[in-house]
Motif scaffolding. Structure first.
Motif, PDB file in Angstrom:
ATOM      1  N   ARG A  39       0.583  -1.322   0.416  1.00  0.00           N
ATOM      2  CA  ARG A  39       0.127  -0.373   0.095  1.00  0.00           C
ATOM      3  C   ARG A  39       0.896   0.878  -0.154  1.00  0.00           C
ATOM      4  N   SER A  40       1.747   1.284   0.512  1.00  0.00           N
ATOM      5  CA  SER A  40       3.109   2.659   0.382  1.00  0.00           C
ATOM      6  C   SER A  40       3.826   2.719  -0.689  1.00  0.00           C
ATOM      7  N   ALA A  41       3.650   1.571  -2.311  1.00  0.00           N
ATOM      8  CA  ALA A  41       4.137   1.527  -3.626  1.00  0.00           C
ATOM      9  C   ALA A  41       3.679   3.090  -3.955  1.00  0.00           C
ATOM     10  N   VAL A  42       4.787   3.050  -5.208  1.00  0.00           N
ATOM     11  CA  VAL A  42       4.708   4.420  -5.551  1.00  0.00           C
ATOM     12  C   VAL A  42       3.682   5.111  -6.880  1.00  0.00           C
ATOM     13  N   LYS A  43       2.690   5.945  -6.752  1.00  0.00           N
ATOM     14  CA  LYS A  43       2.165   6.229  -8.048  1.00  0.00           C
ATOM     15  C   LYS A  43       3.182   6.416  -9.676  1.00  0.00           C
ATOM     16  N   PRO A  44       2.840   6.714 -10.724  1.00  0.00           N
ATOM     17  CA  PRO A  44       3.678   7.682 -11.463  1.00  0.00           C
ATOM     18  C   PRO A  44       3.649   8.506 -10.884  1.00  0.00           C
ATOM     19  N   GLY A  45       4.774   9.449 -11.411  1.00  0.00           N
ATOM     20  CA  GLY A  45       4.922  10.877 -11.612  1.00  0.00           C
ATOM     21  C   GLY A  45       6.296  11.101 -11.204  1.00  0.00           C
ATOM     22  N   THR A  46       7.070  12.804 -10.418  1.00  0.00           N
ATOM     23  CA  THR A  46       8.445  12.789 -10.311  1.00  0.00           C
ATOM     24  C   THR A  46       8.257  12.937  -9.091  1.00  0.00           C
ATOM     25  N   TYR A  47       8.848  13.026  -8.544  1.00  0.00           N
ATOM     26  CA  TYR A  47       8.828  13.224  -6.758  1.00  0.00           C
ATOM     27  C   TYR A  47      10.159  13.864  -6.094  1.00  0.00           C
ATOM     28  N   GLN A  48      10.003  14.902  -5.391  1.00  0.00           N
ATOM     29  CA  GLN A  48      10.927  15.476  -4.878  1.00  0.00           C
ATOM     30  C   GLN A  48      11.491  13.801  -3.648  1.00  0.00           C
ATOM     31  N   VAL A  49      12.519  14.022  -2.803  1.00  0.00           N
ATOM     32  CA  VAL A  49      13.197  13.291  -1.613  1.00  0.00           C
ATOM     33  C   VAL A  49      13.651  13.650  -1.326  1.00  0.00           C
ATOM     34  N   LYS A  50      12.932  13.627  -0.156  1.00  0.00           N
ATOM     35  CA  LYS A  50      14.301  14.163   1.307  1.00  0.00           C
ATOM     36  C   LYS A  50      14.655  13.000   2.470  1.00  0.00           C
ATOM     37  N   ILE A  51      16.139  13.355   2.807  1.00  0.00           N
ATOM     38  CA  ILE A  51      16.047  12.049   3.503  1.00  0.00           C
ATOM     39  C   ILE A  51      16.167  12.447   4.827  1.00  0.00           C
ATOM     40  N   SER A  52      15.772  11.742   6.187  1.00  0.00           N
ATOM     41  CA  SER A  52      16.683  12.193   7.877  1.00  0.00           C
ATOM     42  C   SER A  52      16.724  10.993   8.124  1.00  0.00           C
ATOM     43  N   ALA A  53      17.997  11.352   8.838  1.00  0.00           N
ATOM     44  CA  ALA A  53      18.576  10.460   9.398  1.00  0.00           C
ATOM     45  C   ALA A  53      19.245  10.265  10.866  1.00  0.00           C
ATOM     46  N   TYR A  54      18.938   9.581  11.717  1.00  0.00           N
ATOM     47  CA  TYR A  54      18.465   9.767  13.196  1.00  0.00           C
ATOM     48  C   TYR A  54      19.856   8.490  14.262  1.00  0.00           C
ATOM     49  N   GLN A  55      20.198   9.902  15.170  1.00  0.00           N
ATOM     50  CA  GLN A  55      21.392   8.566  16.147  1.00  0.00           C
ATOM     51  C   GLN A  55      20.894   9.152  17.128  1.00  0.00           C
ATOM     52  N   GLY A  56      21.353   8.607  18.434  1.00  0.00           N
ATOM     53  CA  GLY A  56      21.661   8.505  19.734  1.00  0.00           C
ATOM     54  C   GLY A  56      20.750   7.802  20.311  1.00  0.00           C
ATOM     55  N   GLU A  57      20.017   7.896  21.348  1.00  0.00           N
ATOM     56  CA  GLU A  57      19.263   6.876  21.977  1.00  0.00           C
ATOM     57  C   GLU A  57      17.902   7.066  21.719  1.00  0.00           C
ATOM     58  N   THR A  58      17.046   5.333  21.337  1.00  0.00           N
ATOM     59  CA  THR A  58      15.896   5.180  20.953  1.00  0.00           C
ATOM     60  C   THR A  58      15.053   5.409  22.493  1.00  0.00           C
ATOM     61  N   GLY A  59      13.535   5.932  21.909  1.00  0.00           N
ATOM     62  CA  GLY A  59      12.617   5.756  22.747  1.00  0.00           C
ATOM     63  C   GLY A  59      11.941   6.845  23.134  1.00  0.00           C
ATOM     64  N   LEU A  60      11.439   6.809  23.322  1.00  0.00           N
ATOM     65  CA  LEU A  60       9.742   8.204  23.974  1.00  0.00           C
ATOM     66  C   LEU A  60       9.821   8.701  25.077  1.00  0.00           C
ATOM     67  N   PRO A  61       9.649  10.660  24.752  1.00  0.00           N
ATOM     68  CA  PRO A  61      10.064  11.274  26.106  1.00  0.00           C
ATOM     69  C   PRO A  61       9.676  10.179  27.468  1.00  0.00           C
ATOM     70  N   GLY A  62      10.351  10.791  28.707  1.00  0.00           N
ATOM     71  CA  GLY A  62      10.298   9.819  29.756  1.00  0.00           C
ATOM     72  C   GLY A  62      10.111   8.667  29.729  1.00  0.00           C
ATOM     73  N   ASP A  63      10.596   8.195  28.995  1.00  0.00           N
ATOM     74  CA  ASP A  63      10.943   6.539  28.893  1.00  0.00           C
ATOM     75  C   ASP A  63      12.608   6.813  30.111  1.00  0.00           C
ATOM     76  N   GLN A  64      12.971   7.539  29.826  1.00  0.00           N
ATOM     77  CA  GLN A  64      14.081   7.627  30.619  1.00  0.00           C
ATOM     78  C   GLN A  64      13.844   7.880  32.218  1.00  0.00           C
TER      79      GLN A  64
END
Length: 138
Positions: free
Chosen positions: A72-97
């Motif tokens: 269901r997340s496959a892509v329709k025909p067309g042209t797309y701008q690409v944005k990439i974000s990368a994360y590092q550090g502890e995983t989890g949600l606020p308050g988990d620590q």
């Protein structure tokens, strides 16, 4: 429940699988994403439709350098701008620590890969076979 009801329900569920509601086939897109020669361990990739493309934006997770837009997340025909974000550090949600502190996750890619993306747009042709597209960010 009657068998007829079960069969009709199953057929309705399967009707849209693999195609967009407007009849255009969706194309699976997958690949790898590296930054400075190393696979991005955790992040997201976004495909934002460019002007004239009425397709929805798509977002996929990056895990161990791999991403995929399938089913269901496959892509329709067309042209797309690409944005990439990368994360590092502890995983989890606020308050988990202990003590209620928030996690220390940080997005570490330069803005030319996300908020002010200069990554070359990706074009998905109509009725395309699955696409393998790798990104080597420097």
């Amino acid at each position: 429940m009657s068998n007829r009801y079960i069969i009709c329900s199953c057929l309705l569920l399967l009707t849209g699988c693999g195609q967009a509601s407007d009849g255009m086939a969706l194309t699976p897109v997958s690949g790898t994403i590296n930054y400075q020669g190393e696979p991005i361990q955790e992040g997201v990739i976004r495909l934002i439709p460019q002007t004239g493309n009425s397709a929805p934006a798509r977002t996929a997770q990056i895990n161990a350098g791999n991403y995929q837009f399938t089913d269901r997340s496959a892509v329709k025909p067309g042209t797309y701008q690409v944005k990439i974000s990368a994360y590092q550090g502890e995983t989890g949600l606020p308050g988990d620590q202990p003590g209620g502190s928030s996690s220390s996750r940080k997005q570490y890619l330069p803005e030319q890969f996300n908020t002010k993306s200069t990554i070359e747009p990706i074009t998905i042709p109509p009725d395309s076979d699955p696409i393998q597209h790798d990104f080597h960010l420097q």
